[in-house]
Design an enzyme around this catalytic site. Structure first.
Site, short mmCIF file in Angstrom:
data_model
loop_
_atom_site.label_atom_id
_atom_site.label_comp_id
_atom_site.label_asym_id
_atom_site.label_seq_id
_atom_site.Cartn_x
_atom_site.Cartn_y
_atom_site.Cartn_z
N LYS A 73 8.40 65.07 29.47
CA LYS A 73 8.00 65.09 28.06
C LYS A 73 7.22 63.83 27.70
CE LYS A 73 10.91 66.46 24.82
NZ LYS A 73 12.00 66.47 23.79
N GLU B 29 12.13 58.76 37.72
CA GLU B 29 12.16 59.51 38.98
C GLU B 29 10.95 60.43 39.11
OE1 GLU B 29 16.50 59.05 37.55
OE2 GLU B 29 14.53 59.46 36.65
N GLY C 38 15.91 68.78 26.79
CA GLY C 38 15.60 69.02 28.19
C GLY C 38 16.36 70.19 28.79
N ARG C 39 17.66 70.26 28.50
CA ARG C 39 18.47 71.32 29.12
C ARG C 39 18.26 72.67 28.45
NH1 ARG C 39 21.02 67.42 26.56
NH2 ARG C 39 22.57 67.77 24.94
N GLU D 238 26.48 67.86 29.88
CA GLU D 238 25.62 66.92 29.14
C GLU D 238 25.70 67.19 27.65
OE1 GLU D 238 21.89 65.18 30.88
OE2 GLU D 238 20.97 66.44 29.33
N HIS E 156 35.39 81.27 51.18
CA HIS E 156 35.71 80.61 52.44
C HIS E 156 35.65 79.09 52.32
CE1 HIS E 156 35.71 84.33 54.90
NE2 HIS E 156 34.90 84.75 53.93
N LYS F 151 20.39 54.14 33.25
CA LYS F 151 18.94 53.94 33.36
C LYS F 151 18.57 52.49 33.05
CE LYS F 151 17.31 58.58 32.09
NZ LYS F 151 16.52 59.34 31.09
#
Length: 527
Positions: free
Chosen positions: A194, A200, A251-252, A337, A368, A496
Site C-alpha cells: 500500500k 520485506e 491488509g487482511r 491479527e 496422520h 518492526k
C-alpha cells in the site's frame, strides 16, 4: 454499545453455564432429540453449516442471542456496513464489503468500480499475452496470504500457459531458488505494498529488480507493476502501471481490492467477479438474516461461548480439499491479527480471553499428524471441517474416501470410545505383555469433543468468496461482543521498530545499550 461482560445477559449466561453448559454431553443431546441435526443446520449463500456437534442447545442459543442484542451487535454491524469510522484508533471506516458490492449500492462505488474495471482489463490482457509465462507476486501479510490462498484454491480455473508464484519472506531463500527457474523476459512481477515502503516487500522487490537487469531483462515498466497508493515511489522504482486502493481497506481484507490482481490474472475477470459476487451474497446474509439463522453471527457467538465459558483457547481448521491448503494460514491472520487484543475500544484491560489460536492442515494429512491430540489429548480443541461435495478431478473413489474420512473424524470426536468398548476389540500391534485393562485405557477416547462441518457443493469462485466473507463477519461478530477494535494491528509495530534499530548493528557489531540476551545473540551472529 456494551461490552459483553458488562451486560445482564452475560451474568445469565454464566449461571446457565454453571448449571447446564459445562456438563453438556453431545451423545445425550442426540439421544434426546432426533431432530437436532435438522434444527441446527444453517443454510447460508453457498455454505451449509452443521452446528449440531457443538456444545450448545436451544437454551444456550437463547442466552447467547440475548447477549448479542444487549451488546448491540446488529447496530454495530449496520455501522460497519454504512461506512462509519468503526476503526476508532485510526479514525477510519472499514469497507471491504464495498469492494464486492454491485455498482451504486455501497459507499465509494464509482471509485471502487473504476479501479476494478481497470485492474480486470489489465489482468485479462496479461492472461492473453503468452509472452508472460510466470507471474510473481511480491508482498507480505494480507498482500500475500489472501491472493495465494485463493489462487491455490481455484487452480482448476487457471490455464496452463502461466504459472503464479508468491514471495513474501525477506529471507533470500524464498526468492533465490524461484529466480533461478525464471526467464526475465517472460516474467511479470507484481509489487504489492500500500505504501510502497513495506520492508520485506521492498527488499524482495529490489532484489528482483537487480536480478532482472543483471539477467538481461529489458523494460522494467513492462515487467513490473504495482498495487499501491504511492504512485511517486513506484515511478521512482521504474514502475508506470499501478493499481490503487484506499485507507479503509485493511491488509487482511484486501484480496477483494487491487491486491487481488494475481487472482484476476490466474482465474480471469469473469471468475474474479464471481468471487466478489459470492462474498457479496454472504454480506447480504449477514446484514439481513435474523440472528437466529445468521451464520456468521452464530459462529461468532459460538466462539465467545467456547473461549470465555468453556475455556477453549484454540481452534483447528481442517479443510478436506487440497485446494484449501492455505486457508488455515489465511485465517490465522484474519482472526489473530484482528482479535488478538488485550484492551477494549476505550483502552481498558480486558478481564477475559479474546482470539483463540487458529491452526490446521488439510485432511487427510492432519489425521496422520495432530489428530492424535484432538482425540486423546488433555485439551479440548473445537474443530472445523470443510467438505466439498463435488471435486474438480475425475477420481470418484478417492473423493469418497476423502469424504468418508471427514465424516468419520467428526463422528469419532463426538462419540469417543469407552474403555469397556476398547476391551472387546483386538489390537494386533499391542504388546502381548500389557494387561488388557491397561491397554483398554490407552485405546479409549473421551468423546464429547465439539466440531462444526461446513459443506460446499463445489469449490468455485462464488463459493470461496462466500466462505471467506463468512469468516470475516464471524471475526467482526466476536470482536464486537468483546468490545475490541478488530481493525487495527498495533501489535505488529514494536517488532518492526526494533528491527530498524537493530539492522545497522548487524553491520557494525555495536551492542551498546542492548539487553544481555540480544547483545549476546548479535555477537554470535556477527562474529
Amino acid at each position: 454499545m456494551k461490552r459483553c461482560d458488562q451486560t445482564a445477559a452475560w451474568a445469565a449466561l454464566q449461571g446457565h453455564y454453571q448449571a447446564h453448559g459445562r456438563g453438556f454431553d453431545l451423545r445425550e443431546a442426540f439421544a434426546r432429540d432426533a431432530g437436532r441435526y435438522t434444527a441446527m443446520g444453517i443454510e447460508a449463500p453457498e455454505v451449509y453449516a452443521d452446528l449440531s456437534k457443538n456444545l450448545l442447545d436451544t437454551a444456550t442459543l437463547h442466552f447467547l442471542l440475548d447477549l448479542a442484542r444487549e451488546c448491540g451487535l446488529e447496530t454495530q454491524r449496520d455501522a460497519l456496513l454504512r461506512g462509519e469510522p468503526v476503526n476508532g484508533t485510526e479514525g477510519r471506516a472499514v469497507l471491504h464489503t464495498a469492494l464486492r458490492a454491485p455498482q451504486g449500492t455501497a459507499p465509494f462505488s464509482d471509485d471502487v468500480h473504476g479501479v476494478l474495471d481497470h485492474m480486470l482489463a489489465y489482468a485479462d490482457g496479461v492472461r492473453a499475452d503468452w509472452a508472460f509465462t510466470d507471474i510473481v507476486n511480491i508482498g507480505i501479510g494480507g498482500s500475500d496470504l489472501g491472493p495465494q490462498m485463493v489462487v491455490r484454491a481455484l487452480e482448476s480455473y487457471t490455464h496452463s500457459g502461466q504459472r503464479l508464484h508468491f514471495v513474501s519472506n525477506v529471507d533470500g531463500h524464498d526468492l533465490a531458488p524461484l529466480l533461478q527457474r525464471l526467464d526475465p523476459n517472460k516474467t511479470l512481477f507484481i509489487v504489492a505494498s500500500k505504501t510502497f515502503t513495506t520492508q520485506e516487500t521492498m527488499a524482495n522487490a529490489q532484489a528482483a529488480r537487480d536480478w532482472f537487469l543483471s539477467a538481461g531483462g529489458h523494460a522494467i515498466s513492462r515487467h513490473f507493476v504495482a498495487t499501491t497508493t504511492n504512485i511517486e515511489a513506484a515511478a521512482a522504482f521504474g514502475i508506470s502501471t499501478t493499481f490503487g486502493f484506499w485507507d479503509w481497506v485493511g491488509g487482511r481484507y484486501s484480496l477483494w481490492s487491487a491486491i487481488g490482481l494475481p487472482i484476476a490474472i490466474a482465474i480471469g475477470s469473469a471468475n474474479f467477479r464471481e468471487l466478489l459476487a459470492g462474498a457479496h451474497a454472504m454480506d447480504r446474509h449477514f446484514a439481513e438474516a435474523p440472528l437466529e439463522r445468521n451464520l456468521p453471527a452464530l459462529l461468532g457467538l459460538l466462539d465467545l461461548w467456547y473461549r470465555n465459558f468453556h475455556g477453549f483457547g484454540s481452534r483447528s481448521v481442517a479443510p478436506y480439499h487440497q485446494g484449501l491448503a492455505r486457508l488455515p494460514a489465511y485465517l490465522q491472520q484474519l482472526e489473530m491479527e484482528s482479535n488478538g487484543k488485550r484492551v477494549d475500544v476505550h483502552g481498558a484491560a480486558l478481564p477475559f480471553g479474546t482470539s483463540p489460536v487458529v491452526w490446521g492442515e488439510p485432511g487427510t494429512n492432519g489425521q496422520h499428524a495432530y489428530f492424535q491430540m484432538l482425540h486423546q489429548g488433555t485439551d479440548v480443541i473445537p474443530v472445523e471441517f470443510i467438505a466439498v461435495k463435488t471435486p474438480s478431478h475425475p477420481w470418484a473413489g478417492q473423493h469418497h474416501k476423502l469424504l468418508a474420512n471427514c465424516l468419520a473424524q467428526s463422528q469419532a470426536l463426538m462419540l469417543g470410545k469407552t474403555a469397556a468398548e476398547a476391551a472387546t476389540e483386538k489390537a494386533p500391534t499391542a504388546s502381548a505383555s500389557i494387561a488388557p485393562e491397561v491397554l483398554a485405557q490407552h485405546r479409549s477416547f473421551p468423546g464429547n469433543r465439539p466440531s462444526t462441518t461446513f459443506v460446499l457443493e463445489a469449490l468455485t469462485p462464488r463459493s470461496l468468496g462466500a466462505l471467506v466473507a463468512m469468516y470475516e463477519h464471524r471475526v467482526f461478530t466476536s470482536g464486537a461482543l468483546w468490545g475490541i477494535n478488530s481493525f487495527d494491528q498495533w501489535g505488529v509495530e514494536l517488532g518492526k521498530a526494533l528491527c530498524n534499530q537493530l539492522l545497522p548493528r548487524l553491520a557494525s557489531g555495536d551492542t551498546a545499550g542492548l539487553d544481555a540476551s540480544t547483545a549476546g545473540l548479535l555477537r554470535r551472529l556477527t562474529a
